[in-house]
Design an enzyme around this catalytic site. Structure first.
Site, PDB file in Angstrom:
ATOM      1  NE  ARG A 145      40.664  32.658  34.460  1.00 22.77           N
ATOM      2  CZ  ARG A 145      39.677  31.835  34.763  1.00 22.77           C
ATOM      3  NH1 ARG A 145      39.938  30.601  35.130  1.00 22.77           N
ATOM      4  NH2 ARG A 145      38.424  32.242  34.710  1.00 22.77           N
ATOM      5  N   GLY A 162      54.452  58.057  55.102  1.00 23.05           N
ATOM      6  CA  GLY A 162      53.494  59.097  54.688  1.00 23.05           C
ATOM      7  C   GLY A 162      53.573  59.370  53.194  1.00 23.05           C
ATOM      8  CD  GLU A 215      40.777  36.696  31.194  1.00 23.10           C
ATOM      9  OE1 GLU A 215      40.234  37.749  30.768  1.00 23.10           O
ATOM     10  OE2 GLU A 215      40.992  35.708  30.479  1.00 23.10           O
ATOM     11  CB  SER A 223      41.215  35.663  44.240  1.00 23.20           C
ATOM     12  OG  SER A 223      42.271  36.465  43.777  1.00 23.20           O
TER      13      SER A 223
END
Ligand SMILES: Cc1cc2nc3c(=O)[nH]c(=O)nc-3n(C[C@H](O)[C@H](O)[C@H](O)COP(=O)(O)OP(=O)(O)OC[C@H]3O[C@@H](n4cnc5c(N)ncnc54)[C@H](O)[C@@H]3O)c2cc1C
Length: 408
Positions: free
Chosen positions: A267, A365, A388, A391
């Site tokens: 991770r 913008g 993977e 959250s």
């Protein structure tokens, strides 16, 4: 064991600068085009192969760097260039790691070179685990692998989804159920060699971001692979299944989950990708804030803008530190007693989403258009909190690790 350090050594700095040069000169200029085309950037992969960035040797060198900083440094630089193209370059590594982690020496020697091809004919590989009904809940996987003893072949049936490089890969690594009674302990990984009848690409997904990376379903319809394609071999599988059955019989004694340990180690690499995207957006925003003038002064002279940039840079650096710590722990075999790998991925991925959104705000913008890269970076950043492990799953893993509850 190498001491934890936050300082790259001279050799690492050289590699970082070389990668940064490739990211700045080759990847970044191609990013907008391949994002619009939504296709695998084969010429860029080939270029990476020519200079030695697209090869197992390169990743192995970084992977075995005892400081643990090799992989996060490489990921950060490539993904700083562009996330979609970088994933096309490193996506093969996911399948290669699957073989390196579970394969025999013969399997490693046979299949990994075929995953990368050569500089004149580059190939990619795919790692296929997720299924339509088995995303976060890996244990509910349904793709079956049944052994045909008479022919010494495994027969694979099922549908995989979200596979990076799925269907266009030369070699697919497929995770399948060999014993449905054992949940995730009854899974095994198989090589599906090039041209195997019964493997086909299903739907190719049109995505929100990382559009230069190919993502598709992979359908397995009586795909037969030789017995030698079971990663690790039959004897090892039979032993592992026997142990798992014993444990299940004796009331499911809690054991350290090897798959979770692997995730903790992999991770941080995804965290490093997120750091690359976040840093890229922060740099564009900083540059814009010092040059764009409104009310007769650069917009960074407004505290409202300056403080945002201060927060962005703080978050990027904090994310990198968590990633480097976890990566050092993985390489040096330190136990992840607080799920530090998941922590690093959680924080870095959420940081990338937030920082890229702040960058759009600072560019006003212009930030909202495709004339500037932060719009693409924000779309790309959304993937890091999903693949993977989402959250929510990272939080679940961290919380269960802290409280000593089992993680399945
Ligand atoms: C671009 C892309 C590339 C990918 N590449 C690959 C690949 O190469 N190989 C591969 O095998 N897979 C790949 N994936 C799959 C990826 O890992 C999954 O999408 C991910 O694991 C989430 O699974 P899911 O999409 O089924 O979501 P689900 O699991 O259905 O989750 C949906 C939502 O519910 C939440 N949720 C689920 N369970 C819980 C819970 N227990 N507690 C709290 N919240 C929960 C999730 O956090 C999420 O917000 C890829 C995905 C994408 C989008």
């Amino acid at each position: 064991m190498a001491e934890f350090t936050m300082e790259l050594n001279d050799e690492q700095k050289e590699v970082r600068d070389w990668l940064h040069g490739f990211a700045a000169d080759v990847i970044r200029p191609a990013a907008a085009e391949w994002d619009e085309r939504e296709e695998t950037p084969w010429p860029v992969i080939q270029e990476a192969a020519k200079v030695g960035i697209y090869s197992l040797d390169f990743y192995a060198q970084q992977y075995f760097d005892p400081t643990g900083l090799g992989i996060p440094m490489a990921m950060e630089e490539l993904f700083w260039g562009d996330a979609g193209i970088a994933l096309s370059i490193v996506g093969t590594g996911l399948a290669a790691v699957g073989v390196l982690a579970n394969g025999t020496e013969e399997q490693i020697g046979t299949w990994i070179p075929q995953m990368y091809g050569d500089t004149n004919d580059v190939k990619v590989a795919a790692f296929c685990s997720s299924e339509p009904d088995a995303g976060s809940d890996v244990a509910s996987m349904r793709t079956r692998a049944v052994y045909d003893e008479a022919k010494d072949e495994w027969v694979l049936n099922g549908t995989k989804t979200w596979a990076t490089n799925g269907g266009i890969a030369n070699v697919h690594v497929v995770v399948a159920v060999v014993d449905p009674e054992l949940g995730s302990k009854g899974h095994a990984s198989f090589i599906v060699p090039p041209g195997t009848p019964g493997l086909s690409q299903g739907q190719k997904f049109k995505k929100h971001g990382i559009r230069a990376s190919h993502t598709a379903e992979v359908v397995l319809d009586n795909a037969r692979v030789p017995g030698s394609c079971l990663l690790g071999g039959k004897e090892k599988l039979d032993e592992r299944l026997a142990r798992a059955r014993e444990r299940a019989k004796s009331g499911g004694e809690r054991v350290k989950n090897a798959a979770m340990a692997t995730f903790e180690a992999s991770r941080p690499a995804v965290g490093a990708m997120a750091v690359g995207t976040a840093r890229a957006a922060y740099e564009v925003a900083l540059d814009y804030a010092v040059t764009r003038e409104q009310f007769g002064r650069p917009i960074i002279d407004n505290q409202g803008v300056a403080f945002q940039l201060a927060d962005m840079r703080t978050a990027v650096d904090a994310a990198r530190l968590l990633v480097w710590r976890a990566s050092w722990m993985a390489v040096n075999g330190k136990p992840f007693t607080a799920a530090e790998g998941s922590m690093s991925k959680l924080f870095a991925s959420e940081t990338a989403k937030k920082v890229t959104a702040q960058a759009i705000q600072i560019l006003g913008g212009n930030g909202y258009t495709r004339e500037y890269p932060v719009e693409r970076m924000h779309r790309d950043a959304a993937i890091y909190t999903i693949f993977e492990g989402t959250s929510e799953i990272q939080r679940l893993v961290i919380a269960r690790t802290l409280s000593g509850k089992p993680i399945r």
